[in-house]
Scaffold this active site. Structure first.
Site, PDB file in Angstrom:
ATOM      1  N   SER A   1       2.904 -28.993 -26.335  1.00 32.96           N
ATOM      2  CA  SER A   1       2.442 -27.829 -25.582  1.00 32.96           C
ATOM      3  C   SER A   1       3.287 -26.617 -25.928  1.00 32.96           C
ATOM      4  O   SER A   1       4.468 -26.743 -26.282  1.00 32.96           O
ATOM      5  CB  SER A   1       2.503 -28.100 -24.078  1.00 32.96           C
ATOM      6  OG  SER A   1       1.974 -27.013 -23.345  1.00 32.96           O
ATOM      7  N   ASP A   2       2.680 -25.448 -25.830  1.00 33.73           N
ATOM      8  CA  ASP A   2       3.406 -24.195 -26.052  1.00 33.73           C
ATOM      9  C   ASP A   2       2.854 -23.139 -25.111  1.00 33.73           C
ATOM     10  O   ASP A   2       1.640 -23.089 -24.864  1.00 33.73           O
ATOM     11  CB  ASP A   2       3.263 -23.732 -27.501  1.00 33.73           C
ATOM     12  CG  ASP A   2       4.184 -22.569 -27.806  1.00 33.73           C
ATOM     13  OD1 ASP A   2       5.396 -22.795 -27.942  1.00 33.73           O
ATOM     14  OD2 ASP A   2       3.704 -21.416 -27.888  1.00 33.73           O
ATOM     15  N   THR A   3       3.739 -22.297 -24.586  1.00 31.54           N
ATOM     16  CA  THR A   3       3.349 -21.263 -23.632  1.00 31.54           C
ATOM     17  C   THR A   3       3.893 -19.915 -24.054  1.00 31.54           C
ATOM     18  O   THR A   3       5.056 -19.805 -24.463  1.00 31.54           O
ATOM     19  CB  THR A   3       3.873 -21.599 -22.222  1.00 31.54           C
ATOM     20  OG1 THR A   3       3.341 -22.862 -21.808  1.00 31.54           O
ATOM     21  CG2 THR A   3       3.472 -20.527 -21.215  1.00 31.54           C
TER      22      THR A   3
ATOM     23  N   GLY B   1      -1.076 -23.695 -24.840  1.00 36.06           N
ATOM     24  CA  GLY B   1      -1.845 -24.595 -25.690  1.00 36.06           C
ATOM     25  C   GLY B   1      -1.404 -26.023 -25.445  1.00 36.06           C
ATOM     26  O   GLY B   1      -0.233 -26.277 -25.163  1.00 36.06           O
TER      27      GLY B   1
END
Length: 205
Positions: free
Chosen positions: A77-79, A114
């Protein structure tokens, strides 16, 4: 012989916030750092950035994992925080945090996360993202400095944590709260279910 572990999530992140959110699903999980390259082309959209980085993190762990992946799903995950089309990352220092928080105050910005899932059984990949709009309150310079003094902003995209003291800076949100924290659980649960892992198991026999 490789050790076999079944029915679990492998979280490709060392973020304590993502770890806590994953734990709330009450599914077996382990944490493995991804060490993935996080540079992206300058012309990428926010959606492309978070999906690409989430997939990169998941693939880095998937490709390097030394034990059995049977029954496992690798999650990356990426923010990012976006204001006027500009991506705001983690602040470099106090002045950088002050600059970001000054930009955000009394305005609405977007938070994109994501999520990428890779099935250890089939290698199938699912990637998607969520977007949440966040309206910040108006702040005085003194109040911004006081928040920075708590040290909370320094490992946070956009220089604030909605789940921490930074919550008092937020006026409202439109969309998924957990997306702003760093992992949209509703989206993740849909992806896990599509790969055969269900948060709520229902006996239909």
């Amino acid at each position: 012989m490789k050790k076999q572990q079944n029915h679990r999530i492998i979280l490709a992140s060392t973020s304590p916030r993502r770890r806590e959110l994953i734990a709330s699903l009450r599914l077996p999980f382990e944490v493995v750092p991804s060490h993935a390259d996080e540079d992206t082309p300058a012309d990428y959209t926010p959606e492309q950035v978070v999906e690409e980085l989430a997939l990169r993190k998941a693939k880095a762990v998937y490709d390097s994992y030394e034990l059995s992946l049977e029954g496992a799903i690798v999650v990356g995950s990426d923010t990012i925080v976006v204001m006027d089309g500009m991506i705001l990352g983690k602040p470099k220092d106090e002045e950088d945090a002050f600059r970001m928080l000054g930009m955000l105050q009394n305005r609405t910005h977007e938070v994109y996360s994501g999520v990428a899932c890779i099935s250890g059984d089939t290698g199938r990949i699912i990637v998607d993202h969520r977007k949440t709009k966040v309206k910040m309150k108006a702040q005085t310079h003194e109040r911004i400095r006081a928040y920075i003094a708590t040290k909370e902003p320094f490992d946070k995209a956009g220089s604030y944590a909605i789940q921490g003291i930074g919550s008092i800076l937020v006026e409202s949100i439109e969309g998924c709260y957990f997306n702003v924290v760093g992992l949209p659980l509703s989206l993740l649960s849909e992806q896990l279910a599509e790969l055969g892992m269900h948060v709520l198991a229902i006996d239909e026999t």
